[in-house]
Design an enzyme around this catalytic site. Structure first.
Site, PDB file in Angstrom:
ATOM      1  NE  ARG A   1     -21.661  27.593  36.651  1.00 18.00           N
ATOM      2  CZ  ARG A   1     -20.449  27.409  36.159  1.00 18.00           C
ATOM      3  NH1 ARG A   1     -19.478  28.220  36.522  1.00 18.00           N
ATOM      4  NH2 ARG A   1     -20.201  26.425  35.338  1.00 18.00           N
TER       5      ARG A   1
ATOM      6  CD  GLU B   1     -28.659  23.738  30.928  1.00 12.13           C
ATOM      7  OE1 GLU B   1     -28.148  23.183  29.943  1.00 12.13           O
ATOM      8  OE2 GLU B   1     -28.007  23.983  31.963  1.00 12.13           O
TER       9      GLU B   1
ATOM     10  CB  THR C   1     -24.408  28.803  21.386  1.00 16.26           C
ATOM     11  OG1 THR C   1     -25.370  28.454  20.396  1.00 16.26           O
ATOM     12  CG2 THR C   1     -23.907  30.204  21.101  1.00 16.26           C
TER      13      THR C   1
ATOM     14  CB  CYS D   1      -6.421  17.363  36.279  1.00 20.13           C
ATOM     15  SG  CYS D   1      -8.055  16.618  36.436  1.00 20.13           S
TER      16      CYS D   1
END
Ligand code: SF4
Length: 347
Positions: free
Chosen positions: A42, A54, A60, A218
């Protein structure tokens, strides 16, 4: 009906820019800025680093990928270095991550970028999609994270979130289900700051809307349509797990081990020599199990009596060099145990 939910529904019926779709994105982004994990990829907008992350993240988990990602960038820092590396070196660096076609495709992509694009990763989706092993998800992920293009992405976390937010009942592993997901993701994507929006959706799926959703905390709860989050996303019935036993030989001679270069599942990597069947009247020296797609495979290793007639794809390797050649994890574990047992017997 909740007014916000109604406005959100209207947005998706008309696909017009509606203030409540914007509210959804704002709530998501504000949560993301406070809660995102500090992940190494990031910090980068370099298409090479993003491509590596990616490819590694397909199949994984993040925690496993971090160490591999850092080591990989140290060993192969750019397309040029990766394109010049041998397949053997690339498979060795990938060892332990599994699904080795990803490593081969990554190297093939680096070669294509060097040979067809003069070392610069293309920016347009059509050219990105033509690179080896790059499908719709990976192409869009690079376009959004490296070039901040306004394109949607759908991977496992986002598929889970969108299935629940929009209460999608079509199985997501059918073409109709996949298209529906891509369509709602496309309607939700903002024109600007798309990389952050896509990262935020993914992060919500990883940290809040997981297999066991934490709905009470959330940030997009007020927009969420499902009343049964645990049953979503729907998937087709899985094929039954199949059991299979694979027989291999162990031959040790003058501190050397006989290995065979795989042409199938682990193409290019070195494995214990294959045997057609279990040798009669012999008990295996080693037995272990590992999963592979919808199979559970038993690896049975026997003392290899006919090692004198080695095939062209077999080779004797000094034990001290085993750590530098690519060996798939189940075979490396078996080899380590067999060598340790032999050493114990001789000491
Ligand atoms: S409310 Fe629950 S099911 Fe809906 S998006 Fe949030 S965590 Fe997922």
């Amino acid at each position: 009906m909740d007014v916000r939910r109604w406005a959100f529904d209207v947005f998706f019926i008309n696909a017009n820019l509606d203030p409540d779709a914007a509210s959804f994105r704002r709530a998501l982004l504000s949560w993301y800025r406070k809660n995102r994990r500090d992940l190494p990829w990031r910090h980068s907008a370099d298409p090479y680093a993003i491509l590596v992350s990616e490819f590694m993240l397909q199949q994984t988990q993040v925690a496993t990928v971090i160490a591999y990602y850092n080591e990989w960038l140290h060993r192969f820092p750019d397309f040029a270095t990766l394109a010049a590396a041998s397949e053997n070196d690339v498979l060795h660096a990938w060892q332990g991550l599994g699904y080795y076609s990803r490593a081969r495709n990554l190297r093939a992509t680096a070669i294509a970028v060097m040979e067809k694009h003069g070392g610069t990763f293309p920016r347009d989706l059509e050219s990105i999609r033509k690179l080896p092993g790059i499908g719709r998800y990976t192409a869009n992920a690079i376009a959004t994270f490296a070039f901040n293009q306004s394109v949607p992405i759908v991977e496992a976390n986002i598929a889970r979130v969108l299935s629940r937010v929009f209460d999608l009942q079509t199985p997501i592993d059918t073409s109709a289900g996949r298209e529906r997901l891509w369509s709602v993701a496309a309607q939700l994507v903002p024109r600007r700051n798309t990389g952050q929006h896509n990262s935020a959706l993914m992060e919500l799926g990883a940290l809040v809307c997981g297999v066991r959703p934490k709905c009470l905390s959330c940030p997009v709860r007020r927009f969420c349509r499902t009343t049964e989050p645990m049953v979503l996303p729907r998937k087709k019935a899985r094929p039954a797990l199949q059991l299979r036993t694979e027989h291999h030989g162990f031959a040790l001679r003058r501190h050397r081990v006989l290995l065979e270069q795989s042409q199938r599942r682990w193409r290019g990597m070195w494995i214990l020599p294959r045997l057609e069947s279990a040798p009669p009247a012999l008990q295996p020296l080693h037995r272990s199990e590992f999963p592979f797609t919808h199979h559970r495979i038993t690896l049975a290793v026997y003392a290899h009596k006919s090692a004198a007639q080695r095939t062209p794809r077999q080779n004797w390797f000094p034990i001290r060099e085993l750590c530098s050649i690519p060996i798939p994890s189940p075979h490396r574990r078996a080899l380590n145990r067999l060598l340790a047992a032999t050493e114990q017997r001789l000491s």
